[in-house]
Design an enzyme around this catalytic site. Sequence first.
Site, PDB file in Angstrom:
ATOM      1  N   GLU A 143       0.822  -1.205  -0.184  1.00 39.12           N
ATOM      2  CA  GLU A 143      -0.115   0.071  -0.033  1.00 39.12           C
ATOM      3  C   GLU A 143       0.772   1.150   0.122  1.00 39.12           C
ATOM      4  O   GLU A 143       0.542   2.530  -0.403  1.00 39.12           O
ATOM      5  CB  GLU A 143      -0.841   0.131   1.104  1.00 39.12           C
ATOM      6  CG  GLU A 143      -2.039  -0.744   0.931  1.00 39.12           C
ATOM      7  CD  GLU A 143      -3.163  -0.214   0.113  1.00 39.12           C
ATOM      8  OE1 GLU A 143      -3.674   0.999   0.527  1.00 39.12           O
ATOM      9  OE2 GLU A 143      -3.664  -0.879  -0.849  1.00 39.12           O
ATOM     10  N   LYS A 168       1.771   3.575   7.609  1.00 38.87           N
ATOM     11  CA  LYS A 168       2.806   2.599   7.479  1.00 38.87           C
ATOM     12  C   LYS A 168       4.101   2.871   6.691  1.00 38.87           C
ATOM     13  O   LYS A 168       5.166   2.413   7.017  1.00 38.87           O
ATOM     14  CB  LYS A 168       2.246   1.143   6.305  1.00 38.87           C
ATOM     15  CG  LYS A 168       1.068   0.392   7.240  1.00 38.87           C
ATOM     16  CD  LYS A 168       1.884  -0.483   8.042  1.00 38.87           C
ATOM     17  CE  LYS A 168       0.887  -1.632   8.546  1.00 38.87           C
ATOM     18  NZ  LYS A 168       1.385  -2.650   9.605  1.00 38.87           N
TER      19      LYS A 168
HETATM   20  P1  NAP Z   1      -4.945  -8.750  10.900  1.00 37.20           P
HETATM   21  O1  NAP Z   1      -5.558 -10.120  10.594  1.00 37.20           O
HETATM   22  O2  NAP Z   1      -5.785  -7.326  10.492  1.00 37.20           O
HETATM   23  O3  NAP Z   1      -4.233  -8.747  12.121  1.00 37.20           O
HETATM   24  C1  NAP Z   1      -3.807  -7.405  12.780  1.00 37.20           C
HETATM   25  C2  NAP Z   1      -3.420  -7.762  14.137  1.00 37.20           C
HETATM   26  O4  NAP Z   1      -3.225  -6.634  15.047  1.00 37.20           O
HETATM   27  C3  NAP Z   1      -4.764  -8.389  14.864  1.00 37.20           C
HETATM   28  O5  NAP Z   1      -4.142  -9.340  15.786  1.00 37.20           O
HETATM   29  C4  NAP Z   1      -5.203  -7.232  15.730  1.00 37.20           C
HETATM   30  O6  NAP Z   1      -5.956  -7.419  17.017  1.00 37.20           O
HETATM   31  C5  NAP Z   1      -3.821  -6.558  16.158  1.00 37.20           C
HETATM   32  N1  NAP Z   1      -4.003  -5.115  16.801  1.00 37.20           N
HETATM   33  C6  NAP Z   1      -4.772  -4.120  16.001  1.00 37.20           C
HETATM   34  N2  NAP Z   1      -4.692  -2.590  16.825  1.00 37.20           N
HETATM   35  C7  NAP Z   1      -3.725  -3.271  17.707  1.00 37.20           C
HETATM   36  C8  NAP Z   1      -3.298  -2.471  18.875  1.00 37.20           C
HETATM   37  N3  NAP Z   1      -3.492  -1.118  18.944  1.00 37.20           N
HETATM   38  N4  NAP Z   1      -2.289  -3.108  19.846  1.00 37.20           N
HETATM   39  C9  NAP Z   1      -2.085  -4.375  19.423  1.00 37.20           C
HETATM   40  N5  NAP Z   1      -2.404  -4.981  18.543  1.00 37.20           N
HETATM   41  C10 NAP Z   1      -3.391  -4.400  17.648  1.00 37.20           C
HETATM   42  O7  NAP Z   1      -3.809  -8.488   9.775  1.00 37.20           O
HETATM   43  P2  NAP Z   1      -2.769  -9.490   8.952  1.00 37.20           P
HETATM   44  O8  NAP Z   1      -3.388  -9.823   7.581  1.00 37.20           O
HETATM   45  O9  NAP Z   1      -2.521 -10.523   9.735  1.00 37.20           O
HETATM   46  O10 NAP Z   1      -1.556  -8.564   8.575  1.00 37.20           O
HETATM   47  C11 NAP Z   1      -0.595  -8.561   9.659  1.00 37.20           C
HETATM   48  C12 NAP Z   1       0.287  -7.218   9.356  1.00 37.20           C
HETATM   49  O11 NAP Z   1       0.918  -7.326   7.942  1.00 37.20           O
HETATM   50  C13 NAP Z   1      -0.474  -5.837   9.653  1.00 37.20           C
HETATM   51  O12 NAP Z   1       0.377  -5.037  10.280  1.00 37.20           O
HETATM   52  C14 NAP Z   1      -0.761  -5.497   8.370  1.00 37.20           C
HETATM   53  O13 NAP Z   1      -0.889  -3.912   8.308  1.00 37.20           O
HETATM   54  C15 NAP Z   1       0.487  -6.063   7.480  1.00 37.20           C
HETATM   55  N6  NAP Z   1       0.238  -6.293   6.094  1.00 37.20           N
HETATM   56  C16 NAP Z   1      -0.799  -7.262   5.712  1.00 37.20           C
HETATM   57  C17 NAP Z   1      -0.939  -7.637   4.220  1.00 37.20           C
HETATM   58  C18 NAP Z   1      -1.783  -8.709   3.814  1.00 37.20           C
HETATM   59  O14 NAP Z   1      -2.221  -8.851   2.755  1.00 37.20           O
HETATM   60  N7  NAP Z   1      -2.463  -9.611   4.846  1.00 37.20           N
HETATM   61  C19 NAP Z   1       0.127  -7.258   3.627  1.00 37.20           C
HETATM   62  C20 NAP Z   1       1.001  -6.214   3.746  1.00 37.20           C
HETATM   63  C21 NAP Z   1       0.983  -5.930   5.176  1.00 37.20           C
HETATM   64  P3  NAP Z   1      -7.373  -7.776  17.168  1.00 37.20           P
HETATM   65  O15 NAP Z   1      -7.674  -9.254  16.918  1.00 37.20           O
HETATM   66  O16 NAP Z   1      -7.730  -7.502  18.443  1.00 37.20           O
HETATM   67  O17 NAP Z   1      -8.056  -6.767  16.212  1.00 37.20           O
HETATM   68  N1  GDD Z   2     -12.561  -4.871   1.456  1.00 40.41           N
HETATM   69  C1  GDD Z   2     -13.109  -4.646   0.181  1.00 40.41           C
HETATM   70  N2  GDD Z   2     -14.497  -4.860   0.164  1.00 40.41           N
HETATM   71  N3  GDD Z   2     -12.516  -4.358  -0.913  1.00 40.41           N
HETATM   72  C2  GDD Z   2     -13.058  -4.144  -2.148  1.00 40.41           C
HETATM   73  C3  GDD Z   2     -14.534  -4.291  -2.267  1.00 40.41           C
HETATM   74  C4  GDD Z   2     -14.990  -4.602  -1.110  1.00 40.41           C
HETATM   75  O1  GDD Z   2     -16.520  -4.732  -0.906  1.00 40.41           O
HETATM   76  N4  GDD Z   2     -14.870  -3.997  -3.269  1.00 40.41           N
HETATM   77  C5  GDD Z   2     -13.827  -3.850  -4.108  1.00 40.41           C
HETATM   78  N5  GDD Z   2     -12.732  -3.826  -3.318  1.00 40.41           N
HETATM   79  C6  GDD Z   2     -11.418  -3.444  -3.756  1.00 40.41           C
HETATM   80  C7  GDD Z   2     -10.754  -2.333  -2.929  1.00 40.41           C
HETATM   81  O2  GDD Z   2     -11.300  -1.141  -3.288  1.00 40.41           O
HETATM   82  C8  GDD Z   2      -9.254  -2.750  -3.412  1.00 40.41           C
HETATM   83  O3  GDD Z   2      -8.778  -2.307  -4.357  1.00 40.41           O
HETATM   84  C9  GDD Z   2      -9.186  -4.323  -3.165  1.00 40.41           C
HETATM   85  O4  GDD Z   2     -10.559  -4.860  -3.578  1.00 40.41           O
HETATM   86  C10 GDD Z   2      -8.583  -5.025  -2.246  1.00 40.41           C
HETATM   87  O5  GDD Z   2      -9.370  -4.563  -1.109  1.00 40.41           O
HETATM   88  P1  GDD Z   2      -8.802  -5.393   0.399  1.00 40.41           P
HETATM   89  O6  GDD Z   2      -8.901  -6.738   0.415  1.00 40.41           O
HETATM   90  O7  GDD Z   2      -9.602  -4.791   1.401  1.00 40.41           O
HETATM   91  O8  GDD Z   2      -7.320  -5.058   0.501  1.00 40.41           O
HETATM   92  P2  GDD Z   2      -6.196  -3.822   0.488  1.00 40.41           P
HETATM   93  O9  GDD Z   2      -5.420  -4.310  -0.961  1.00 40.41           O
HETATM   94  O10 GDD Z   2      -6.865  -2.562   0.386  1.00 40.41           O
HETATM   95  O11 GDD Z   2      -5.270  -4.145   1.669  1.00 40.41           O
HETATM   96  C11 GDD Z   2      -4.844  -5.290   2.044  1.00 40.41           C
HETATM   97  O12 GDD Z   2      -3.575  -5.513   1.569  1.00 40.41           O
HETATM   98  C12 GDD Z   2      -2.507  -4.610   1.708  1.00 40.41           C
HETATM   99  C13 GDD Z   2      -1.417  -4.885   1.037  1.00 40.41           C
HETATM  100  O13 GDD Z   2      -1.384  -4.410  -0.032  1.00 40.41           O
HETATM  101  C14 GDD Z   2      -4.782  -5.392   3.601  1.00 40.41           C
HETATM  102  O14 GDD Z   2      -4.459  -6.420   4.136  1.00 40.41           O
HETATM  103  C15 GDD Z   2      -3.590  -4.241   3.992  1.00 40.41           C
HETATM  104  O15 GDD Z   2      -3.400  -4.488   5.517  1.00 40.41           O
HETATM  105  C16 GDD Z   2      -2.350  -4.610   3.315  1.00 40.41           C
HETATM  106  O16 GDD Z   2      -1.245  -3.656   3.769  1.00 40.41           O
END
Ligand code: NAP
Ligand code: GDD
Length: 343
Positions: free
Chosen positions: A127, A153
């Site tokens: 992002e 971030k």
């Molecule tokens: P996630 O499922 O949303 O998990 C986020 C975690 O952060 C949850 O355990 C949440 O706790 C905890 N949290 C939120 N606010 C907090 C606070 N104030 N203090 C302590 N803990 C807190 O996210 P994920 O997909 O596992 O992603 C893990 C990390 O990678 C995140 O930092 C995300 O931004 C980053 N990231 C994710 C992706 C992806 O595609 N998944 C890609 C790039 C980066 P609760 O359960 O209590 O809400």
């Molecule tokens: N969530 C959501 N819900 N997204 C939608 C929808 C909807 O109904 N319709 C379309 N989208 C589009 C969003 O506008 C975005 O372009 C794409 O689907 C992906 O949305 P998300 O799945 O919410 O993920 P993200 O790409 O915004 O963010 C995730 O990936 C990031 C890494 O690139 C999250 O996991 C972030 O925490 C992470 O950093």
Amino acid sequence: MKRALVTGVTGQDGAYLTRLLLAKGYEVYGAYRHSASGSFWRLHELGVLDDVKLEVLDLLEFTNILRLCQKVKPDEIYNLAAQSFVSHSFEQPVFTGDVNGLGVSRLLEAVRHVCPEARFYQASTSEMFGKVRETPQNEDTPFHPRSPYGVSKLYAHWATVNARESWGLHATSGILFNHESPLRGLQFVTRKITSTLARIALGEPVLLELGNVDAQRDWGFAGDFVEGMWRMLQQPQGGTYVLATGVTHSVRNFVETAAAALDLPLVWDGEGVSTTARHAKTGRTVLTIGAQLYRPAEVDHLLGDARRAADVLGWRPTVDFPELVTQLVRADFDRAKQGRILN
Ligand code: NAP
Ligand code: GDD
């Protein structure tokens, strides 16, 4: 025995990383916040809930972080905690910045003073590339975040780089592209699609309402990506690495692939907010667009170049797009049959 502290342990990546570290023989301390649902279903699903040592931690509370670092004295810290939903960040930019940005400064200050030998991983994100300046994106691509989440971030990314350069910490920023799994939260588009389509396939009267279906993402499997995180911290020095699959698909394409896996052939009509999709055989409308689900600013296209991770870490994704979609669909179909779609 190495000791790891994993923040955000209740999240998707927290669960997969905990399982990986336990399998490697680590003592794993998983940090979760009090105020939340307190839901440990992901750790339970992966069969590791009884093996992780759970500790309370909120990134908003400095003394809490300090005490936990003093207590655990970790060899490795994986900071996965964040307000991770991009849409929410437009509604709560200050809160998002406090947790995701300043929270990382709090954590790094605690590490610097209490356990400076610990290796630190920061969960950075594609992002940060936002309105992309080049395709594909790699570690040298300039940043242009498009949401308060991306901005927060980016602060944390530079705080991590700065901690390495100023204080000599072993601090690493992993710039990870989207990664998904059956443990993904329901608000993210992939599981929103697979959970809703699974229910439709079972005859439930639900409709899939989406926002921008033309956005493109480089989607990989979370299990692969946590392996990359671990490999980063095994390097002699901290650094910055991109993890991605190198293949991109639109949201519309994700819907089509998931529907096909459920034997729901779709006929699409219209464009933009007028887009609809109906079941080819029954004519029933399955998908509509909700203008309110569009974001104030969108990241239109993401495609990662993970060559550095391949060359230096020997990391490669093992799950491709069709397999990933099938995994999510299967899990949600089984859950829907049992009436237990989990978040
Ligand atoms: P996630 O499922 O949303 O998990 C986020 C975690 O952060 C949850 O355990 C949440 O706790 C905890 N949290 C939120 N606010 C907090 C606070 N104030 N203090 C302590 N803990 C807190 O996210 P994920 O997909 O596992 O992603 C893990 C990390 O990678 C995140 O930092 C995300 O931004 C980053 N990231 C994710 C992706 C992806 O595609 N998944 C890609 C790039 C980066 P609760 O359960 O209590 O809400
Ligand atoms: N969530 C959501 N819900 N997204 C939608 C929808 C909807 O109904 N319709 C379309 N989208 C589009 C969003 O506008 C975005 O372009 C794409 O689907 C992906 O949305 P998300 O799945 O919410 O993920 P993200 O790409 O915004 O963010 C995730 O990936 C990031 C890494 O690139 C999250 O996991 C972030 O925490 C992470 O950093």
